[in-house]
Design an enzyme around this catalytic site. Structure first.
Site, PDB file in Angstrom:
ATOM      1  N   CYS A 151      57.024  42.457  42.198  1.00  0.00           N
ATOM      2  CA  CYS A 151      57.080  41.448  43.236  1.00  0.00           C
ATOM      3  C   CYS A 151      58.348  41.043  43.382  1.00  0.00           C
ATOM      4  O   CYS A 151      58.831  40.312  42.533  1.00  0.00           O
ATOM      5  CB  CYS A 151      55.945  40.298  42.457  1.00  0.00           C
ATOM      6  SG  CYS A 151      56.047  39.060  43.665  1.00  0.00           S
TER       7      CYS A 151
ATOM      8  N   HIS B  88      59.560  38.493  45.801  1.00  0.00           N
ATOM      9  CA  HIS B  88      59.430  36.967  45.829  1.00  0.00           C
ATOM     10  C   HIS B  88      59.250  36.312  44.382  1.00  0.00           C
ATOM     11  O   HIS B  88      59.945  35.497  44.202  1.00  0.00           O
ATOM     12  CB  HIS B  88      58.302  36.203  46.769  1.00  0.00           C
ATOM     13  CG  HIS B  88      57.222  35.956  46.031  1.00  0.00           C
ATOM     14  ND1 HIS B  88      55.780  36.614  45.789  1.00  0.00           N
ATOM     15  CD2 HIS B  88      56.822  34.612  45.426  1.00  0.00           C
ATOM     16  CE1 HIS B  88      55.091  35.855  45.127  1.00  0.00           C
ATOM     17  NE2 HIS B  88      55.670  34.653  44.812  1.00  0.00           N
TER      18      HIS B  88
ATOM     19  N   HIS C 194      47.941  46.397  49.937  1.00  0.00           N
ATOM     20  CA  HIS C 194      48.754  45.217  50.540  1.00  0.00           C
ATOM     21  C   HIS C 194      48.964  45.950  52.204  1.00  0.00           C
ATOM     22  O   HIS C 194      49.153  47.100  52.572  1.00  0.00           O
ATOM     23  CB  HIS C 194      50.386  44.922  50.172  1.00  0.00           C
ATOM     24  CG  HIS C 194      50.411  44.418  48.899  1.00  0.00           C
ATOM     25  ND1 HIS C 194      49.997  45.206  47.771  1.00  0.00           N
ATOM     26  CD2 HIS C 194      50.819  43.233  48.470  1.00  0.00           C
ATOM     27  CE1 HIS C 194      50.507  44.247  46.660  1.00  0.00           C
ATOM     28  NE2 HIS C 194      50.714  43.290  47.276  1.00  0.00           N
TER      29      HIS C 194
ATOM     30  N   ASP D 295      50.530  36.281  52.330  1.00  0.00           N
ATOM     31  CA  ASP D 295      51.898  36.029  51.527  1.00  0.00           C
ATOM     32  C   ASP D 295      52.594  34.814  52.423  1.00  0.00           C
ATOM     33  O   ASP D 295      52.581  35.113  53.647  1.00  0.00           O
ATOM     34  CB  ASP D 295      52.792  37.251  51.212  1.00  0.00           C
ATOM     35  CG  ASP D 295      53.968  37.079  50.580  1.00  0.00           C
ATOM     36  OD1 ASP D 295      54.377  35.989  50.079  1.00  0.00           O
ATOM     37  OD2 ASP D 295      54.192  37.855  49.957  1.00  0.00           O
TER      38      ASP D 295
ATOM     39  N   CYS E 133      57.405  38.559  51.877  1.00  0.00           N
ATOM     40  CA  CYS E 133      56.906  39.622  51.089  1.00  0.00           C
ATOM     41  C   CYS E 133      57.894  40.666  50.693  1.00  0.00           C
ATOM     42  O   CYS E 133      58.371  41.650  51.429  1.00  0.00           O
ATOM     43  CB  CYS E 133      55.721  40.305  51.586  1.00  0.00           C
ATOM     44  SG  CYS E 133      54.838  41.495  50.288  1.00  0.00           S
TER      45      CYS E 133
ATOM     46  N   THR F 251      58.478  43.099  48.482  1.00  0.00           N
ATOM     47  CA  THR F 251      58.035  44.574  48.309  1.00  0.00           C
ATOM     48  C   THR F 251      57.608  45.072  49.634  1.00  0.00           C
ATOM     49  O   THR F 251      57.981  46.158  50.011  1.00  0.00           O
ATOM     50  CB  THR F 251      57.179  44.467  47.377  1.00  0.00           C
ATOM     51  OG1 THR F 251      55.897  44.011  47.571  1.00  0.00           O
ATOM     52  CG2 THR F 251      57.568  44.685  45.864  1.00  0.00           C
TER      53      THR F 251
HETATM   54  O1  PYC Z   1      57.238  39.458  47.589  1.00  0.00           O
HETATM   55  O2  PYC Z   1      57.050  41.491  46.665  1.00  0.00           O
HETATM   56  C1  PYC Z   1      56.527  40.438  47.112  1.00  0.00           C
HETATM   57  C2  PYC Z   1      55.099  39.943  46.963  1.00  0.00           C
HETATM   58  C3  PYC Z   1      54.150  40.897  46.583  1.00  0.00           C
HETATM   59  C4  PYC Z   1      52.951  40.004  46.570  1.00  0.00           C
HETATM   60  C5  PYC Z   1      53.327  38.795  47.044  1.00  0.00           C
HETATM   61  N1  PYC Z   1      54.626  38.763  47.260  1.00  0.00           N
END
Ligand code: PYC
Length: 333
Positions: free
Chosen positions: A103, A105, A224, A250, A254, A256
């Site tokens: 993740c 974030h 996702h 999100d 996000c 990823t």
């Molecule tokens: O920022 O990678 C991210 C992420 C994954 C799920 C929620 N945020």
């Protein structure tokens, strides 16, 4: 007349557990890091310890991120000793329904949380072990954080998918630390006001993937779903809407998912190494991303964003509390 109080219970049950946590948000998306009081996850790889969490200590995930202490939007993480001696810390991320591979974030949130605690690596550079590989976070003088993510790539291009109630869409499948369906051709309005409809679309798209038996290259669920549109009125290259596995969207762009997007752009010849892509979220918060190739030719996304610590607290887990482990389908009676 008056109120009769038979007994006043003062103090606490013997088996109360205390979890120390640091809360932050990254572009609006919350992260809660457990820094003390969690179960003993022993040694082993981070993937093995994630399996141990799932099999024997899933109460931790559920009590930390679910209501009444958290919400569907929360991503939690538990700090662990890294298995790799070159790393400063290990982390396992989770959400309202299960465990995340990686993740971004959350890692930006983790970086500012470690800085808050005085526990980041030397010169603001922290090497972090996750179940899917080692990532680094670098905190800059302006407070922003850059995460060098795990190698990312596109696995399928221009997949045509029939989505019940919405018709055919064209999408890519890519890995950015989690598996993503990236929908670029659609007829949806990507706006805050349209979140309920975007959510319905993404849930239907996920159902289509399952019905068609479409998975990531490692057999992982493409859990996702990301929808893109032009970023009208803000300084960004694109705005996205991302539906997370637990059904919440999100609030951040996000990381990823942005990594998966950068891999697709690069592989289409639209984003050379080192060129910055500004990805806005459905709220308008922005990550800056670029790709570089490492010594083995793998594409490494670098994602930059800001996070703010907004809580430092102790969660109380009282076994007498019927919702001690959080509200889940199993705890509703
Ligand atoms: O920022 O990678 C991210 C992420 C994954 C799920 C929620 N945020």
């Amino acid at each position: 007349m008056g109120t009769l109080v038979d007994e006043v219970v003062v103090g606490e049950a013997v088996d109360v557990r205390r979890l120390k946590v640091i809360d932050s948000h990254t572009g609006g998306e919350p992260t809660r890091i457990v820094i003390d009081g969690g179960p003993n996850l022993r040694s082993g790889s981070l993937a093995e310890r994630r399996d141990l969490l799932l099999e024997q200590h899933d109460w931790l995930r559920s009590s930390v991120v679910n209501e009444p202490r958290g919400s569907d939007a929360f991503v939690g993480g538990i700090l662990c000793e890294p298995a790799d001696a070159m790393c400063d810390v290990g982390v396992i991320y989770f959400n309202n329904t299960g465990y995340l591979n990686m993740c971004v974030h959350g890692t930006i949130g983790l970086a500012v949380s470690l800085a808050w605690l005085g526990r980041e690596g030397k010169d603001g550079l922290t090497r972090i072990e996750t179940p899917v590989g080692v990532v680094t976070s670098k905190r800059h003088v302006d407070g922003r954080v850059t995460v060098a993510n795990v190698p990312s790539y596109r696995s399928q291009k221009d997949l045509r998918l029939r989505v019940d109630g919405f018709g055919d869409v064209v999408a890519d499948i890519a890995w950015g630390g989690n598996w993503f369906l990236l929908v670029q051709e659609h007829s949806l309005e990507v706006s805050y006001a349209n979140i309920p409809n975007l959510t319905r679309f993404c849930q239907a798209a996920r159902d289509s993937l399952e019905r068609e038996g479409i998975y990531g290259d490692d057999g992982g669920e493409i859990d996702h779903i990301e929808v893109f549109a032009a970023a009208e009125g803000i300084d960004a290259d694109s705005r996205n809407f991302v539906l997370c596995p637990g059904g919440a969207y999100d609030r951040s762009p996000c990381g990823t998912g942005t990594s998966a997007k950068l891999a697709c752009l690069h592989e289409s010849g639209r984003l050379p190494e080192g060129k910055v892509w500004r990805q806005a979220s459905i709220l308008g918060s922005v990550f800056e991303g670029q790709v570089i190739r490492d010594g083995q030719g793998q594409l490494i996304p670098q994602i930059t964003g800001s996070a703010f610590v907004n809580g430092e607290s102790t969660l109380i887990l009282n076994p007498d509390d019927p919702f001690c482990d959080g509200i889940t389908p199993n705890t509703v009676f």
